[in-house]
Design a protein around this motif. Structure first.
Motif, mmCIF file in Angstrom:
data_model
loop_
_atom_site.group_PDB
_atom_site.id
_atom_site.type_symbol
_atom_site.label_atom_id
_atom_site.label_comp_id
_atom_site.label_asym_id
_atom_site.label_seq_id
_atom_site.Cartn_x
_atom_site.Cartn_y
_atom_site.Cartn_z
ATOM 1 N N GLN A 55 -9.103 13.491 -13.576
ATOM 2 C CA GLN A 55 -7.802 13.629 -12.830
ATOM 3 C C GLN A 55 -8.308 13.336 -11.289
ATOM 4 O O GLN A 55 -7.296 12.466 -10.389
ATOM 5 C CB GLN A 55 -7.248 14.811 -12.930
ATOM 6 N N LEU A 56 -9.334 13.645 -10.686
ATOM 7 C CA LEU A 56 -9.674 13.378 -9.568
ATOM 8 C C LEU A 56 -9.891 11.987 -9.164
ATOM 9 O O LEU A 56 -9.540 11.243 -8.206
ATOM 10 C CB LEU A 56 -11.089 14.234 -9.092
ATOM 11 N N LYS A 57 -10.374 11.186 -10.181
ATOM 12 C CA LYS A 57 -10.600 9.508 -10.311
ATOM 13 C C LYS A 57 -9.295 9.062 -10.158
ATOM 14 O O LYS A 57 -9.145 8.158 -9.317
ATOM 15 C CB LYS A 57 -11.452 8.934 -11.378
ATOM 16 N N LEU A 58 -8.185 9.592 -11.070
ATOM 17 C CA LEU A 58 -7.194 8.770 -11.057
ATOM 18 C C LEU A 58 -6.234 9.062 -9.747
ATOM 19 O O LEU A 58 -5.653 8.048 -9.316
ATOM 20 C CB LEU A 58 -6.345 9.555 -12.191
ATOM 21 N N ARG A 59 -6.538 10.229 -9.199
ATOM 22 C CA ARG A 59 -5.800 10.456 -7.860
ATOM 23 C C ARG A 59 -6.327 9.582 -6.624
ATOM 24 O O ARG A 59 -5.450 8.781 -6.072
ATOM 25 C CB ARG A 59 -6.183 12.017 -7.396
ATOM 26 N N ALA A 60 -7.511 9.477 -6.836
ATOM 27 C CA ALA A 60 -8.179 8.377 -5.824
ATOM 28 C C ALA A 60 -7.560 6.829 -5.865
ATOM 29 O O ALA A 60 -7.217 6.300 -5.013
ATOM 30 C CB ALA A 60 -9.617 8.713 -5.825
ATOM 31 N N GLU A 61 -7.462 6.482 -7.297
ATOM 32 C CA GLU A 61 -7.095 5.295 -7.476
ATOM 33 C C GLU A 61 -5.506 5.071 -7.211
ATOM 34 O O GLU A 61 -5.175 4.005 -6.538
ATOM 35 C CB GLU A 61 -7.270 4.803 -8.989
ATOM 36 N N LEU A 62 -4.782 6.120 -7.488
ATOM 37 C CA LEU A 62 -3.180 6.115 -7.039
ATOM 38 C C LEU A 62 -3.140 5.971 -5.658
ATOM 39 O O LEU A 62 -2.357 5.298 -5.044
ATOM 40 C CB LEU A 62 -2.663 7.073 -7.701
ATOM 41 N N LYS A 63 -3.960 6.925 -5.150
ATOM 42 C CA LYS A 63 -3.821 6.876 -3.324
ATOM 43 C C LYS A 63 -4.114 5.434 -2.967
ATOM 44 O O LYS A 63 -3.481 4.956 -1.798
ATOM 45 C CB LYS A 63 -4.694 8.061 -2.858
ATOM 46 N N LYS A 64 -5.145 5.017 -3.383
ATOM 47 C CA LYS A 64 -5.801 3.645 -2.896
ATOM 48 C C LYS A 64 -4.721 2.362 -3.146
ATOM 49 O O LYS A 64 -4.477 1.690 -2.146
ATOM 50 C CB LYS A 64 -6.955 3.180 -3.399
ATOM 51 N N VAL A 65 -4.104 2.381 -4.290
ATOM 52 C CA VAL A 65 -3.048 1.526 -4.533
ATOM 53 C C VAL A 65 -1.800 1.762 -3.705
ATOM 54 O O VAL A 65 -1.020 0.879 -3.251
ATOM 55 C CB VAL A 65 -2.432 1.614 -6.138
ATOM 56 N N TYR A 66 -1.259 3.209 -3.509
ATOM 57 C CA TYR A 66 -0.099 3.386 -2.897
ATOM 58 C C TYR A 66 -0.164 3.227 -1.120
ATOM 59 O O TYR A 66 0.547 2.559 -0.667
ATOM 60 C CB TYR A 66 0.245 4.999 -3.026
ATOM 61 N N THR A 67 -1.541 3.336 -0.616
ATOM 62 C CA THR A 67 -1.666 3.323 0.563
ATOM 63 C C THR A 67 -1.799 1.818 0.956
ATOM 64 O O THR A 67 -1.700 1.493 2.039
ATOM 65 C CB THR A 67 -2.600 4.011 1.226
ATOM 66 N N ALA A 68 -1.975 0.951 0.097
ATOM 67 C CA ALA A 68 -2.338 -0.460 0.144
ATOM 68 C C ALA A 68 -1.064 -1.048 0.784
ATOM 69 O O ALA A 68 -1.275 -2.106 1.420
ATOM 70 C CB ALA A 68 -2.941 -0.878 -0.921
ATOM 71 N N GLY A 69 -0.042 -0.421 0.454
ATOM 72 C CA GLY A 69 1.184 -1.239 1.113
ATOM 73 C C GLY A 69 2.205 -1.250 0.041
ATOM 74 O O GLY A 69 2.235 -0.982 -1.158
ATOM 75 N N PRO A 70 3.609 -1.409 0.461
ATOM 76 C CA PRO A 70 4.746 -1.597 -0.532
ATOM 77 C C PRO A 70 4.592 -2.647 -1.382
ATOM 78 O O PRO A 70 4.043 -3.664 -1.221
ATOM 79 C CB PRO A 70 5.805 -1.647 0.582
ATOM 80 N N SER A 71 5.065 -2.399 -2.904
ATOM 81 C CA SER A 71 5.010 -3.355 -3.944
ATOM 82 C C SER A 71 6.127 -2.953 -4.853
ATOM 83 O O SER A 71 6.696 -2.037 -4.761
ATOM 84 C CB SER A 71 3.640 -3.229 -4.500
ATOM 85 N N SER A 72 6.669 -4.102 -5.335
ATOM 86 C CA SER A 72 7.772 -4.029 -6.260
ATOM 87 C C SER A 72 7.303 -3.144 -7.312
ATOM 88 O O SER A 72 8.151 -2.657 -8.295
ATOM 89 C CB SER A 72 8.186 -5.313 -6.663
ATOM 90 N N ALA A 73 5.864 -3.135 -7.549
ATOM 91 C CA ALA A 73 5.373 -2.712 -9.026
ATOM 92 C C ALA A 73 5.054 -1.118 -8.785
ATOM 93 O O ALA A 73 4.786 -0.826 -7.561
ATOM 94 C CB ALA A 73 4.141 -3.262 -9.443
ATOM 95 N N PRO A 74 5.431 -0.298 -9.507
ATOM 96 C CA PRO A 74 5.020 1.217 -9.346
ATOM 97 C C PRO A 74 3.362 1.361 -9.087
ATOM 98 O O PRO A 74 2.595 0.629 -9.749
ATOM 99 C CB PRO A 74 5.589 1.950 -10.458
#
Length: 84
Positions: free
Chosen positions: A13-32
């Motif tokens: 879960q810690l790894k998934l959190r870090a991955e999600l945060k990295k993707v989300y903070t990279a910028g807006p995207s049309s993909a969730p």
């Protein structure tokens, strides 16, 4: 990332959190940020637990105000109603 029906706990879960945060903070995207593999509530919880500052929903407020102002009809002068 892990599959949708996999129960995520501990280090995974810690790894998934870090991955999600990295993707989300990279910028807006049309993909969730979860790639459609996870429910919105689960992803939201992981992002907030990771300390992510979430963007506002619905795009830029400036664009929304511009659209609403452009779509609004001009007000009619007082006394111009046909029944007055």
């Amino acid at each position: 990332m892990l599959g949708r029906r996999v129960h995520v706990t501990g280090p995974a879960q810690l790894k998934l959190r870090a991955e999600l945060k990295k993707v989300y903070t990279a910028g807006p995207s049309s993909a969730p940020p979860h790639g459609g593999e996870r429910l919105y509530g689960f992803v939201y919880r992981l992002l907030t637990e990771a300390g992510t500052t979430l963007r506002r929903r619905g795009g830029s407020g400036l664009d929304r105000r511009r659209t609403l102002t452009a779509a609004r009809p001009e007000p009619k002068p007082a006394g111009s109603h046909p029944r007055s």
